[in-house]
Design an enzyme around this catalytic site. Sequence first.
Site, PDB file in Angstrom:
ATOM      1  N   GLY A 166       0.820  -1.059  -0.184  1.00  0.00           N
ATOM      2  CA  GLY A 166       0.032   0.039  -0.007  1.00  0.00           C
ATOM      3  C   GLY A 166       0.919   1.064   0.067  1.00  0.00           C
ATOM      4  O   GLY A 166       2.248   1.177  -0.065  1.00  0.00           O
ATOM      5  N   TYR A 198     -13.351   2.464  11.740  1.00  0.00           N
ATOM      6  CA  TYR A 198     -11.971   2.512  11.644  1.00  0.00           C
ATOM      7  C   TYR A 198     -11.447   3.251  13.157  1.00  0.00           C
ATOM      8  O   TYR A 198     -10.308   2.994  13.415  1.00  0.00           O
ATOM      9  CB  TYR A 198     -11.929   3.609  10.539  1.00  0.00           C
ATOM     10  CG  TYR A 198     -10.614   3.961  10.046  1.00  0.00           C
ATOM     11  CD1 TYR A 198      -9.875   3.089   9.186  1.00  0.00           C
ATOM     12  CD2 TYR A 198      -9.802   4.925  10.450  1.00  0.00           C
ATOM     13  CE1 TYR A 198      -8.440   3.274   8.542  1.00  0.00           C
ATOM     14  CE2 TYR A 198      -8.625   5.192  10.090  1.00  0.00           C
ATOM     15  CZ  TYR A 198      -7.995   4.346   9.097  1.00  0.00           C
ATOM     16  OH  TYR A 198      -6.584   4.788   8.568  1.00  0.00           O
ATOM     17  N   GLY A 250      -4.469  -2.102   6.522  1.00  0.00           N
ATOM     18  CA  GLY A 250      -5.831  -1.306   6.825  1.00  0.00           C
ATOM     19  C   GLY A 250      -6.635  -0.966   5.732  1.00  0.00           C
ATOM     20  O   GLY A 250      -6.021  -0.773   4.428  1.00  0.00           O
ATOM     21  N   ILE A 251      -7.979  -1.033   5.999  1.00  0.00           N
ATOM     22  CA  ILE A 251      -8.851  -0.459   4.909  1.00  0.00           C
ATOM     23  C   ILE A 251      -9.936   0.531   5.303  1.00  0.00           C
ATOM     24  O   ILE A 251      -9.980   0.634   6.667  1.00  0.00           O
ATOM     25  CB  ILE A 251      -9.611  -1.748   4.256  1.00  0.00           C
ATOM     26  CG1 ILE A 251     -10.459  -2.354   5.767  1.00  0.00           C
ATOM     27  CG2 ILE A 251      -8.859  -2.723   3.555  1.00  0.00           C
ATOM     28  CD1 ILE A 251     -11.411  -3.439   5.079  1.00  0.00           C
ATOM     29  N   THR A 252     -10.548   1.392   4.645  1.00  0.00           N
ATOM     30  CA  THR A 252     -11.755   2.099   5.291  1.00  0.00           C
ATOM     31  C   THR A 252     -13.042   1.479   4.570  1.00  0.00           C
ATOM     32  O   THR A 252     -13.052   1.018   3.470  1.00  0.00           O
ATOM     33  CB  THR A 252     -11.446   3.630   4.900  1.00  0.00           C
ATOM     34  OG1 THR A 252     -11.428   3.616   3.234  1.00  0.00           O
ATOM     35  CG2 THR A 252     -10.391   4.091   5.535  1.00  0.00           C
ATOM     36  N   TYR A 309      -3.660  12.774   7.844  1.00  0.00           N
ATOM     37  CA  TYR A 309      -3.868  12.440   6.281  1.00  0.00           C
ATOM     38  C   TYR A 309      -2.701  12.447   5.367  1.00  0.00           C
ATOM     39  O   TYR A 309      -1.835  13.277   5.320  1.00  0.00           O
ATOM     40  CB  TYR A 309      -4.892  13.468   6.013  1.00  0.00           C
ATOM     41  CG  TYR A 309      -6.268  13.175   6.671  1.00  0.00           C
ATOM     42  CD1 TYR A 309      -7.164  12.601   6.184  1.00  0.00           C
ATOM     43  CD2 TYR A 309      -6.339  13.457   8.074  1.00  0.00           C
ATOM     44  CE1 TYR A 309      -8.646  12.307   6.544  1.00  0.00           C
ATOM     45  CE2 TYR A 309      -7.961  13.128   8.552  1.00  0.00           C
ATOM     46  CZ  TYR A 309      -8.783  12.400   7.811  1.00  0.00           C
ATOM     47  OH  TYR A 309     -10.076  12.171   8.423  1.00  0.00           O
TER      48      TYR A 309
HETATM   49  N1  CAA Z   1     -19.002  16.961  11.924  1.00  0.00           N
HETATM   50  C1  CAA Z   1     -20.260  17.241  11.931  1.00  0.00           C
HETATM   51  N2  CAA Z   1     -21.169  17.076  10.881  1.00  0.00           N
HETATM   52  C2  CAA Z   1     -20.748  16.695   9.922  1.00  0.00           C
HETATM   53  C3  CAA Z   1     -19.415  16.492   9.517  1.00  0.00           C
HETATM   54  C4  CAA Z   1     -18.643  16.571  10.591  1.00  0.00           C
HETATM   55  N3  CAA Z   1     -17.175  16.482  10.359  1.00  0.00           N
HETATM   56  N4  CAA Z   1     -19.272  16.071   8.302  1.00  0.00           N
HETATM   57  C5  CAA Z   1     -20.402  15.865   7.645  1.00  0.00           C
HETATM   58  N5  CAA Z   1     -21.254  16.311   8.469  1.00  0.00           N
HETATM   59  C6  CAA Z   1     -22.791  16.639   8.429  1.00  0.00           C
HETATM   60  C7  CAA Z   1     -22.973  17.149   7.044  1.00  0.00           C
HETATM   61  O1  CAA Z   1     -23.126  18.511   7.004  1.00  0.00           O
HETATM   62  C8  CAA Z   1     -24.544  16.644   6.830  1.00  0.00           C
HETATM   63  O2  CAA Z   1     -25.596  17.269   7.299  1.00  0.00           O
HETATM   64  P1  CAA Z   1     -27.141  17.414   6.880  1.00  0.00           P
HETATM   65  O3  CAA Z   1     -27.430  16.165   6.818  1.00  0.00           O
HETATM   66  O4  CAA Z   1     -27.682  18.187   7.859  1.00  0.00           O
HETATM   67  O5  CAA Z   1     -26.864  18.300   5.652  1.00  0.00           O
HETATM   68  C9  CAA Z   1     -24.463  15.240   7.349  1.00  0.00           C
HETATM   69  O6  CAA Z   1     -23.532  15.296   8.498  1.00  0.00           O
HETATM   70  C10 CAA Z   1     -24.105  14.126   6.217  1.00  0.00           C
HETATM   71  O7  CAA Z   1     -22.963  14.273   5.751  1.00  0.00           O
HETATM   72  P2  CAA Z   1     -22.254  13.723   4.423  1.00  0.00           P
HETATM   73  O8  CAA Z   1     -22.774  14.629   3.185  1.00  0.00           O
HETATM   74  O9  CAA Z   1     -20.677  13.811   4.507  1.00  0.00           O
HETATM   75  O10 CAA Z   1     -22.972  12.256   4.481  1.00  0.00           O
HETATM   76  P3  CAA Z   1     -22.481  11.246   3.426  1.00  0.00           P
HETATM   77  O11 CAA Z   1     -23.485  10.090   3.923  1.00  0.00           O
HETATM   78  O12 CAA Z   1     -22.659  11.613   1.936  1.00  0.00           O
HETATM   79  O13 CAA Z   1     -20.943  10.777   3.807  1.00  0.00           O
HETATM   80  C11 CAA Z   1     -19.000   9.812   4.737  1.00  0.00           C
HETATM   81  C12 CAA Z   1     -20.555   9.971   4.755  1.00  0.00           C
HETATM   82  C13 CAA Z   1     -18.489   9.051   3.499  1.00  0.00           C
HETATM   83  C14 CAA Z   1     -18.407   9.338   6.063  1.00  0.00           C
HETATM   84  C15 CAA Z   1     -18.382  11.562   4.579  1.00  0.00           C
HETATM   85  O14 CAA Z   1     -18.685  12.286   5.530  1.00  0.00           O
HETATM   86  C16 CAA Z   1     -16.950  11.254   4.716  1.00  0.00           C
HETATM   87  O15 CAA Z   1     -16.217  11.008   3.969  1.00  0.00           O
HETATM   88  N6  CAA Z   1     -16.354  11.770   5.729  1.00  0.00           N
HETATM   89  C17 CAA Z   1     -14.870  11.718   6.209  1.00  0.00           C
HETATM   90  C18 CAA Z   1     -14.477  10.331   6.758  1.00  0.00           C
HETATM   91  C19 CAA Z   1     -12.904  10.284   6.619  1.00  0.00           C
HETATM   92  O16 CAA Z   1     -12.272  11.130   7.104  1.00  0.00           O
HETATM   93  N7  CAA Z   1     -12.346   9.464   6.386  1.00  0.00           N
HETATM   94  C20 CAA Z   1     -10.847   9.196   6.137  1.00  0.00           C
HETATM   95  C21 CAA Z   1     -10.483   8.121   5.097  1.00  0.00           C
HETATM   96  S1  CAA Z   1      -8.851   8.248   5.011  1.00  0.00           S
HETATM   97  C22 CAA Z   1      -8.179   7.413   6.325  1.00  0.00           C
HETATM   98  O17 CAA Z   1      -8.831   6.923   7.274  1.00  0.00           O
HETATM   99  C23 CAA Z   1      -6.684   7.524   6.650  1.00  0.00           C
HETATM  100  C24 CAA Z   1      -6.321   8.164   8.060  1.00  0.00           C
HETATM  101  O18 CAA Z   1      -5.992   7.278   8.862  1.00  0.00           O
HETATM  102  C25 CAA Z   1      -6.733   9.359   8.448  1.00  0.00           C
END
Ligand code: CAA
Length: 246
Positions: free
Chosen positions: A15, A153, A90-92, A185
């Site tokens: 990865g 995660y 690791g996966i998400t 990140y």
């Molecule tokens: N805090 C509070 N509220 C939040 C928020 C946050 N951080 N993010 C989104 N919301 C709210 C939105 O404003 C939205 O509100 P409304 O319904 O009132 O409009 C609601 O929550 C839904 O949000 P989304 O549109 O984002 O929901 P979704 O279902 O389309 O997506 C998700 C969900 C896929 C989890 C998306 O929010 C996302 O990708 N989040 C980030 C996840 C993340 O950080 N992943 C890291 C991957 S990399 C990794 O993991 C490596 C590492 O170790 C760092």
Amino acid sequence: MSSKDRIAVVTGGTGGIGTAICQRLKAEGATVVSISHSCEKDRIADWLAENNLDIDVLCGNIADEADAARMMKAVMDKQGRIDILVNCAGITRDATFKKMDAGQWEAVINTNLNSVYYATRPIWTTLLEQGFGRVINIASVNGQRGQFGQANYSAAKAGMHGITMALAYEGAAKGVTVNTVSPGYVETAMTAAMRDDVRESIVGGIPMRRMGKPEEIAAAVAFLAADESTYTTGVNLPVNGGLFIH
Ligand code: CAA
């Protein structure tokens, strides 16, 4: 820092972060074995060439107890010992908790957390008996602070550091150190798969105003893996550009 003549195993070793760890440990003098789940012959040959690596790659599923035991035994049989284990697989499966199904929960817990048990348990007694070992668990800033959309995660990554702390006690008197590196990140396929708007908003909140590079994580791993790192155990080393300072 040196890991000269050490035998190192890196799970998730093909990865983004795993590749950089393989390269760095090799540069430190270790013989490196990468464990990978996606293992078509052509893909591995390309990966080795692209990354200028001449190392063994074992193919299998580290989230499966029997397969993990098979691979760890294969390394022991061929190399005679293992000195360094980096649990990096690791996966998400990101989803808000109200939408998260049991499959998304279990996949992440199995691959990110149970794999640490499956990879480490078969070699743990040997590490204690040989009087030298370095186990390094690659967790995440999101295991330290939680993350919206990552209940699975965050739980797995927090659990990894729980294992680290417990094993650090068990290995301390035997020359076996166990530590966690918690990346923020980092520029990998995992973060590239995030929605652009979500990623941009997160990067905007990083004090260094950029994502990390895999090499920056590998540098922390090289430090903890080194022969000289004899008095550091049970720590959770953040490498996150200031995203979570505590
Ligand atoms: N805090 C509070 N509220 C939040 C928020 C946050 N951080 N993010 C989104 N919301 C709210 C939105 O404003 C939205 O509100 P409304 O319904 O009132 O409009 C609601 O929550 C839904 O949000 P989304 O549109 O984002 O929901 P979704 O279902 O389309 O997506 C998700 C969900 C896929 C989890 C998306 O929010 C996302 O990708 N989040 C980030 C996840 C993340 O950080 N992943 C890291 C991957 S990399 C990794 O993991 C490596 C590492 O170790 C760092």
